[in-house]
Design an enzyme around this catalytic site. Structure first.
Site, PDB file in Angstrom:
ATOM      1  N   ARG A   1       0.942  -1.290  -0.118  1.00 21.51           N
ATOM      2  CA  ARG A   1       0.035  -0.114   0.079  1.00 21.51           C
ATOM      3  C   ARG A   1       0.934   1.263   0.055  1.00 21.51           C
ATOM      4  NH1 ARG A   1       1.483   2.367   4.080  1.00 21.51           N
ATOM      5  NH2 ARG A   1       0.130   4.153   3.689  1.00 21.51           N
ATOM      6  N   GLY A   2       0.358   2.396  -0.274  1.00 26.70           N
ATOM      7  CA  GLY A   2       0.790   3.721  -0.213  1.00 26.70           C
ATOM      8  C   GLY A   2       1.277   4.068  -1.623  1.00 26.70           C
ATOM      9  N   ALA A   3       0.729   5.241  -2.201  1.00 23.73           N
ATOM     10  CA  ALA A   3       0.909   5.599  -3.420  1.00 23.73           C
ATOM     11  C   ALA A   3       2.004   5.274  -4.264  1.00 23.73           C
ATOM     12  CB  ALA A   3       0.419   6.999  -3.780  1.00 23.73           C
TER      13      ALA A   3
ATOM     14  N   GLN B   1      -3.806   2.505   9.368  1.00 25.59           N
ATOM     15  CA  GLN B   1      -2.377   2.882   9.032  1.00 25.59           C
ATOM     16  C   GLN B   1      -1.447   3.434   9.912  1.00 25.59           C
ATOM     17  OE1 GLN B   1      -4.985   3.075   7.085  1.00 25.59           O
ATOM     18  NE2 GLN B   1      -4.740   2.366   5.104  1.00 25.59           N
TER      19      GLN B   1
ATOM     20  N   ASP C   1      -2.387  11.048  -2.792  1.00 29.98           N
ATOM     21  CA  ASP C   1      -2.739   9.854  -3.853  1.00 29.98           C
ATOM     22  C   ASP C   1      -2.831  10.423  -5.226  1.00 29.98           C
ATOM     23  OD1 ASP C   1      -3.461   8.594  -1.008  1.00 29.98           O
ATOM     24  OD2 ASP C   1      -3.143   6.831  -2.534  1.00 29.98           O
TER      25      ASP C   1
ATOM     26  N   ASN D   1      -6.621  12.057  -0.598  1.00 31.72           N
ATOM     27  CA  ASN D   1      -5.498  11.381   0.315  1.00 31.72           C
ATOM     28  C   ASN D   1      -6.443  10.538   1.036  1.00 31.72           C
ATOM     29  OD1 ASN D   1      -2.848  10.951   1.303  1.00 31.72           O
ATOM     30  ND2 ASN D   1      -3.396  11.976   3.020  1.00 31.72           N
ATOM     31  N   LYS D   2      -5.927  10.071   2.031  1.00 30.72           N
ATOM     32  CA  LYS D   2      -6.527   9.050   2.848  1.00 30.72           C
ATOM     33  C   LYS D   2      -7.789   9.720   3.677  1.00 30.72           C
ATOM     34  CE  LYS D   2      -6.053   5.415   3.429  1.00 30.72           C
ATOM     35  NZ  LYS D   2      -6.810   4.574   2.536  1.00 30.72           N
TER      36      LYS D   2
HETATM   37  O1  MRU Z   1      -4.999   3.401   1.484  1.00 31.98           O
HETATM   38  P1  MRU Z   1      -3.497   3.453   1.635  1.00 31.98           P
HETATM   39  O2  MRU Z   1      -2.815   3.078   2.888  1.00 31.98           O
HETATM   40  O3  MRU Z   1      -2.649   2.886   0.231  1.00 31.98           O
HETATM   41  O4  MRU Z   1      -3.659   5.097   1.409  1.00 31.98           O
HETATM   42  C1  MRU Z   1      -2.333   5.709   1.803  1.00 31.98           C
HETATM   43  C2  MRU Z   1      -2.421   7.302   1.634  1.00 31.98           C
HETATM   44  O5  MRU Z   1      -3.303   7.873   1.593  1.00 31.98           O
HETATM   45  C3  MRU Z   1      -1.098   7.888   1.868  1.00 31.98           C
HETATM   46  O6  MRU Z   1      -1.298   9.058   2.433  1.00 31.98           O
HETATM   47  C4  MRU Z   1      -0.472   8.164   0.353  1.00 31.98           C
HETATM   48  O7  MRU Z   1      -0.678   7.139  -0.250  1.00 31.98           O
HETATM   49  C5  MRU Z   1       0.718   8.808   0.367  1.00 31.98           C
HETATM   50  S1  MRU Z   1       2.191   7.653   0.675  1.00 31.98           S
HETATM   51  C6  MRU Z   1       3.664   8.270   0.580  1.00 31.98           C
END
Ligand code: MRU
Length: 342
Positions: A49-51, A187, A228, A238-239
């Protein structure tokens, strides 16, 4: 392919391994990832996970499949399947566009490998530049609040918002970090708390609903989040929970910064309303599950709304901290995000 190690990805003997982010922090389970359906499953279940990390893992797997002899047509199909695995983070699409161009080469196996490794190296450098630019905005003694997880787990490098916090901490300017637990998938509570602990950065974990009263008590000096997708008008997906933090920050006069690599920018997307927002399963809201087990507290037939992301309008953002520098609200109004950044 050469061996490779990041916080949450490994290449060993021509196989991709991922650190299971659903098992952390109770267990450090490394899982082999042999084919597209396995990686899609890891991405959908947020083991990966994470963009930035989603895009890098997809690119590395494609390169490995090419090395293992997968035909060009099958690689095209694999690429499109990976592209559809999660809709919101545009880094996946941006990375896969570059891999698609590499797939057109006569020697596409070599081109794909070189491109995937270049993407990993670039991501490390992007994180480093974001940290350098962002740390200049962190005043001595800062108490920073962050949401979700934006660190080494989510990127190939030091991270985005957490990379900034880490650099500012090294410079002696961080008094402490407030870590939002980040419901529903936690997270913050599971991953950011673990990462900051590993880095010996002082933090206190809070439920998301506690941020407002901390701001009212003047115990938050700035808010740092990742992204994201950044639309052409500067709106940021974003999240889920990021938008409410930005509204609170505006009300309390607290700077609200978004840290991201330019691979998170999508000039084709005019504004936040055009960003596709992933909807997720009801079970994530009716209860919680992880390596600690599963529990459900809501009634079996509870109706659930579960968007994974929200959109923060540009007008609530104090600065977009990118690898190319800090973008100001004035530059955004002048249209800096309407064209490609590089
Ligand atoms: O659903 P996730 O855990 O993949 O969401 C992640 C986020 O929203 C992060 O803030 C974003 O991807 C930036 S990661 C450097």
């Amino acid at each position: 392919m050469q061996s490779l190690t990041t916080t949450s990805l490994r290449i060993r003997e021509n196989q991709l391994w991922i650190l299971d982010q659903q098992a952390l922090p109770q267990r450090s389970d490394w899982r082999e990832c042999r084919d597209v359906s396995e990686l899609v499953d890891h991405i959908r279940t947020l083991r990966v996970r994470g963009a930035p990390l989603i895009g890098l893992s997809a690119s590395l797997l494609l390169a490995l499949l090419a090395e293992q002899g997968m035909a060009q047509d099958a690689l095209h199909h694999a690429l499109e399947t990976l592209r559809a695995s999660r809709p919101t983070a545009v880094n996946l699409m941006n990375n896969l566009d570059r891999m698609k161009a590499a797939l057109q080469h006569t020697d596409y196996v070599k081109a794909l490998t070189e491109e995937a490794l270049r993407l990993v190296d670039e991501d490390r450098a992007l994180c480093d530049s974001i940290a350098t630019h962002g740390a200049t905005l962190v005043m001595p003694g800062s108490r920073l609040l962050t949401h979700c997880n934006t660190g080494g787990l989510a990127t190939a490098g030091v991270g985005t918002a957490i990379g900034v916090i880490r650099r500012a901490h090294e410079q002696g300017n961080v008094a402490q970090v407030w870590v939002d637990e980040t419901r529903p998938l936690l997270q913050g509570g599971r991953l950011t708390a673990w990462e900051l602990g590993e880095l010996s950065i002082p933090y206190q974990l809070i439920c998301d609903s506690m941020a407002a009263s901390l701001m009212a008590q003047k115990r938050v000096d700035a808010i740092w989040v990742g992204a994201d997708r950044i639309a052409a008008n500067g709106d940021v997906a974003n999240k889920i929970g990021t938008y409410s933090l930005a509204v609170l920050a505006k009300y309390h006069g607290i700077p609200f910064y978004v840290a991201a690599p330019h691979t998170t920018h999508d000039p084709q997307c005019p504004d936040g309303a055009a960003i596709p927002i992933e909807q997720r399963a009801a079970g994530e809201v009716t209860g919680v599950s992880g390596s600690f087990g599963s529990v459900q507290w809501a009634p079996d037939n509870a109706q659930v709304y579960n968007p994974a992301f929200d959109v923060t309008p540009a007008e609530l953002i104090s600065g977009w901290v990118l690898d190319v520098g800090v973008v100001t609200p004035g530059q955004v109004r002048d249209g800096v995000f309407r064209q490609a950044l590089r």
